[in-house]
Design an enzyme around this catalytic site. Structure first.
Site, PDB file in Angstrom:
ATOM      1  N   SER A  39       1.280  -5.890  10.699  1.00 43.88           N
ATOM      2  CA  SER A  39       0.007  -6.046  11.386  1.00 43.88           C
ATOM      3  C   SER A  39       0.215  -6.496  12.826  1.00 43.88           C
ATOM      4  CB  SER A  39      -0.839  -7.074  10.623  1.00 43.88           C
ATOM      5  OG  SER A  39      -1.751  -7.705  11.467  1.00 43.88           O
TER       6      SER A  39
ATOM      7  N   TYR B 192       4.678  -6.913  17.111  1.00 41.36           N
ATOM      8  CA  TYR B 192       4.881  -5.965  16.004  1.00 41.36           C
ATOM      9  C   TYR B 192       5.487  -4.661  16.499  1.00 41.36           C
ATOM     10  CZ  TYR B 192       3.564  -2.509  12.435  1.00 41.36           C
ATOM     11  OH  TYR B 192       3.578  -1.487  11.513  1.00 41.36           O
TER      12      TYR B 192
ATOM     13  N   PHE C 102       0.830  -1.211   0.000  1.00 34.37           N
ATOM     14  CA  PHE C 102       0.000   0.000   0.000  1.00 34.37           C
ATOM     15  C   PHE C 102       0.871   1.270   0.000  1.00 34.37           C
ATOM     16  CE2 PHE C 102      -2.104   2.771   3.410  1.00 34.37           C
ATOM     17  CZ  PHE C 102      -2.718   3.597   2.490  1.00 34.37           C
TER      18      PHE C 102
ATOM     19  N   SER D   5       3.336   4.196  15.181  1.00 39.06           N
ATOM     20  CA  SER D   5       2.861   4.794  16.434  1.00 39.06           C
ATOM     21  C   SER D   5       2.668   3.730  17.511  1.00 39.06           C
ATOM     22  CB  SER D   5       1.535   5.505  16.192  1.00 39.06           C
ATOM     23  OG  SER D   5       0.583   4.584  15.706  1.00 39.06           O
TER      24      SER D   5
ATOM     25  N   VAL E 151      -2.306   4.871   8.717  1.00 36.03           N
ATOM     26  CA  VAL E 151      -2.344   5.384   7.349  1.00 36.03           C
ATOM     27  C   VAL E 151      -3.513   4.735   6.599  1.00 36.03           C
ATOM     28  CG1 VAL E 151      -0.946   5.795   5.305  1.00 36.03           C
ATOM     29  CG2 VAL E 151       0.174   5.417   7.523  1.00 36.03           C
TER      30      VAL E 151
ATOM     31  N   ALA F  46       4.303 -10.923  -0.229  1.00 41.05           N
ATOM     32  CA  ALA F  46       3.686 -11.593   0.932  1.00 41.05           C
ATOM     33  C   ALA F  46       2.311 -10.983   1.181  1.00 41.05           C
ATOM     34  CB  ALA F  46       4.568 -11.435   2.164  1.00 41.05           C
TER      35      ALA F  46
END
Ligand code: NAD
Length: 321
Positions: free
Chosen positions: A86, A149, A15, A126, A179, A38
């Site tokens: 993710s 993550y 993205f 963040s 985002v 992926a």
């Protein structure tokens, strides 16, 4: 045979990476991309053909240092976007997430160092702040990752600053706040909330909300993130630093649904489920550091970004914008 490319975008079929690559190609730049697909999609790269810049795509894995070393040859700036991006995925499968997000990031830095790349701009998150109650979140606050993550992203930042100090490789870490925009995958099991909501609404199914919907995010339209990356590639005083990239606007999931409902002229009844582990309650960026060091100016506000995203999804052009 590799062409001469000034820029390398890792994760350039994804993205955000595809938006960075597209913007550079529109400006007539030469861009190399590495992605193992992926989570990225070939369709995200369709529009590259129509742009004036030259591009080269390497179907490769950032866990493979040799491939990266070749990809980095002759490059001046690397935009490192590749990741298993993710929170829930990292909870379900912490091993692969760590291999890509930490080992892969170190490989990018080693390849950059060895190929004399001038600067690496790293996609951080963040999520490194965790569930701290203070808002807005600013860079002086302690970090408190709540998921594998977030640990991976924070480690990536540390690796960046250590490579700057020890090897003199310029690095900038950008802590993206939620985002969204065209080409964000709505279908994956780990899809982000805005493409999930909008797709459900377009298909006239009930959007699923985890929690009561009053959790807030600083939703950031992708063009603002591209701007931050391009500025971070050259800003003279940004090297070795990590900084927030958001809009400084706090929007709840229920508000997202309300605005989307207005755009679609429909009333929305969401399906509320239990909150997910590892998700933070509230998030809002203090962007003064990026404003100061990069001249960052997020010009596309939430409502405009949501309308643009919806338009792209409805037109079926989300993947090729
Ligand atoms: P994305 O999944 O669309 O893009 C990631 C890309 O990396 C994909 O194209 C994927 O195929 C590629 N990739 C994954 N593993 C790879 C590997 N081993 N080798 C090569 N390529 C690989 O996600 P995105 O939303 O575009 O995220 C881009 C970056 O921004 C990520 O680093 C993510 O952690 C970070 N980020 C995103 C957000 C957000 O809201 N989207 C927020 C904070 C940080």
């Amino acid at each position: 045979m590799m062409r001469n490319s000034r820029y390398l975008v890792t994760g350039g079929a994804g993205f955000i990476g595809s938006h960075i690559a597209a913007t550079l190609l529109k400006q007539g730049e030469a861009v190399r991309i590495i992605d193992d697909y992926a989570t990225g999609r070939v369709n995200n790269q369709n529009a590259f053909e129509t742009m004036p810049g030259q591009f080269e795509i390497i179907n490769g894995d950032i866990r493979d240092l040799e491939t990266l070393k070749q990809a980095a040859q002759g490059v001046e700036v690397i935009f490192h976007q590749a990741a298993l991006a993710s929170v829930p995925r990292s909870i379900a499968d912490p091993i692969s997430s760590l291999e890509v997000n930490i080992n892969g990031t170190q490989n990018v830095l080693i390849a950059a160092r060895d190929s004399k790349v001038r600067r690496v701009v790293f996609a951080s998150s963040s999520s490194v702040y965790g569930n701290t109650p203070t808002l807005p979140k600013h860079e002086e606050m302690p970090t408190a990752p709540m998921s594998p993550y977030a640990v991976h992203k924070l480690t990536g930042e540390h690796l960046c600053s250590v490579f700057t100090r020890i090897y003199g490789l310029e690095t900038v870490a950008l802590r993206y706040f939620n985002v969204f925009g065209p080409r964000q995958d709505p279908k994956s099991e780990y899809a982000a909330v805005i493409p999930r909501f909008l797709t459900a609404l377009i298909n006239k199914t009930q959007p699923i909300v985890f929690g009561d919907g009053e959790q807030t995010r600083d939703f950031t339209y992708v063009d603002n993130v591209v701007q931050a990356n391009l500025k971070a590639a050259t800003a003279p005083h940004a090297s070795g630093q990590a900084m927030n990239i958001g809009c400084g606007e706090r929007i709840s999931l229920n508000e997202v649904l309300k605005i989307a409902g207005e755009l679609l002229e429909t009333t929305i009844h969401a399906d509320y489920r239990d909150a997910r582990p590892g998700d933070v309650r509230d998030s809002l960026a203090d962007i003064s550091k990026a404003q100061r060091l990069l001249g960052f100016d997020p010009t596309v506000k939430f409502a405009t970004g949501l309308a643009l995203t919806l338009e792209a999804l409805r037109a079926g052009t989300s993947e090729t914008k």
